[in-house]
Design an enzyme around this catalytic site. Sequence first.
Site, PDB file in Angstrom:
ATOM      1  N   SER A  54      56.446  62.608  35.425  1.00 35.89           N
ATOM      2  CA  SER A  54      57.395  62.915  36.493  1.00 35.89           C
ATOM      3  C   SER A  54      58.798  62.623  35.989  1.00 35.89           C
ATOM      4  O   SER A  54      58.989  61.842  35.051  1.00 35.89           O
ATOM      5  CB  SER A  54      57.096  62.060  37.724  1.00 35.89           C
ATOM      6  OG  SER A  54      58.143  62.139  38.674  1.00 35.89           O
TER       7      SER A  54
ATOM      8  N   TYR B 247      55.463  53.876  41.722  1.00 40.76           N
ATOM      9  CA  TYR B 247      55.268  55.246  41.253  1.00 40.76           C
ATOM     10  C   TYR B 247      56.013  55.492  39.940  1.00 40.76           C
ATOM     11  O   TYR B 247      55.451  56.011  38.970  1.00 40.76           O
ATOM     12  CB  TYR B 247      55.743  56.232  42.319  1.00 40.76           C
ATOM     13  CG  TYR B 247      55.540  57.675  41.954  1.00 40.76           C
ATOM     14  CD1 TYR B 247      54.300  58.280  42.077  1.00 40.76           C
ATOM     15  CD2 TYR B 247      56.603  58.451  41.485  1.00 40.76           C
ATOM     16  CE1 TYR B 247      54.112  59.621  41.740  1.00 40.76           C
ATOM     17  CE2 TYR B 247      56.430  59.778  41.143  1.00 40.76           C
ATOM     18  CZ  TYR B 247      55.187  60.351  41.279  1.00 40.76           C
ATOM     19  OH  TYR B 247      55.004  61.679  40.944  1.00 40.76           O
TER      20      TYR B 247
END
Length: 601
Positions: free
Chosen positions: A471, A484
């Site tokens: 990501s 995350y």
Amino acid sequence: MDGTGNDSTGNDGARERWVRTGGIELCVAEWGDAAQPTVVLVHGYPDSKEVWSEVAARLAERFHVVLYDVRGHGRSTAPVPLRGGFTLEKLTDDFLAVVDAVSPDRPVHLVGHDWGSVQSWEFVTVKRTEGRIASFTSMSGPSLDHFGHWIKERMSRPTPRRVGQLLGQGAKSWYVYMLHTPALPELAWRGPLGKQWPKILQRIEKVPTVDYPTSSLPSDAAHGAWLYRDNVRARLLRPRPDAYAHVPVQLITPTGDAFLSERLYDDLGRWAPQLVRRALPAKHWVPRTRPDQLAAWISEFVTANDDAGGPAGAALMVRESPAPGPYAERFGGQLVLVTGAASGIGRATAFAFAEAGARVVAVDLDAEGAARTADMARLIGAPAAWGEAVDVGDEQAMEKLAGKVAAEYGIVDVLVNNAGIGLSGSFFDTTSEDWRKVLDVNLWGVIHGCRIFGRQMTERGQGGHIVNVASAAAYQPSRALPAYSTSKAAVLMLSECLRAELAGQDIGVSAICPGLVNTNITATARFAGVSDEEQKRRRKKSSRLYGLRNYPPEKVADAVLRAVVRNQAVVPVTPEARSARLMSRFTPGALRAIARLEPPL
């Protein structure tokens, strides 16, 4: 007198016979059921028929497989004198003698590599072989006639691009000039080069040398120099104008071939109207380094051109069958496993590989969703697709899945570790259980996939590719995404480390870093430290924001396929992901300042 000698059984279980033709004896080996379609594999230079042993063993499960040592190679005898004994006309005589012996009443399917492909182009373009060949698979060996026309067209109408192509292929063909020198090649092969050749193949081409090359290599290479001397100059200067293939042709092009430019085949459709093209990320000696993929493509092509009732009908069948995707030449027939494939980026990626003709294993915790993805993948273009349910964070479950996939579908060629979950909230609101859930899926799921399926790739020794979906959060800090972002940063570094470790085994590793992509991860993401009602509100608002951004997962899937084709290391996908990547490298202070901002939730 020409004819067939006595049969015998070789040490590897093959049935051997000797075929007499033109004053020489050819050693012919056969595997499999003679009642099945016959596949004839022709070796190149400086090889013997054993170069095909790995491919032959795989094909023999379905076909009658025939190998023979070309005259002067392996256990076949050499013509006397050598000069003039290796012309394409005489090699065609040999081929027809072998075919008449092993398949007198049925056309054969021809496969050639290197000089085996060069001479096979002669077989499929001369009139006297019509009706004896059903299909031809060519790899790493052009027709000398086509090559001659290719050179003449570029010399007669030179442009900077065409001149560059000529110079490029000229540099790759350095060994052809050397083989035309008197006596020197023979001295080299019977001396130091012959002794060092296995080590050279292993070091440069990554060719396993357990049972190959054979002890006949020095004499094979010395005799084989006459293949070049008897044919190359004459055909390149005076190429045949009627060298049209009268059978369906499958061209397999190794993209890393050090001896042949891919540009040589730019005009091939003109000479082979019934043409299917494949690209393979490998070097020159693909029969030894990529036997699984070759066997799969050869099997597919042979089956299509044997069951359709003859070459004409079969050609139509094969030409319509390749998937329509832009990377069909690269991924056709390969086995691709995608985790998190029930929705979002995973589903789009599975569909993209299906459109490119790959076989797809769609994996997700949602069994029904994985099955739906597999069903749709087959409709889109995958020759086969399967849905499998697994928790990627469960090591034993992943081990069991890998064993099932290997046993039932084969070793994975491309692994896409995409499964992931979202979690937002401050560090102190994120509990230990929250951390475990995020790391189990986002990090340990990737680790399990890389370790278990990556080990299978390395043990097979035929290359592959691993894609880890990270990501932009991997390099873009945020006060709202500590868990995350940490998991994705770990995935990014794992990918970089693994890429370095596996580079020498022809296994690529890519990290894909999307930004804001319109998927359902926002509907399932958790927000730490808030009530259930606030959780619902934030999910709804984040879904609306991602929807307004409206960056489709299909674009991420395209980036995944490009990353594999180009063997890219780190791929930021969306504009914001690319901008953050640049800022992390050149203006990290500004990125840290942005990280302090409160998210709009």
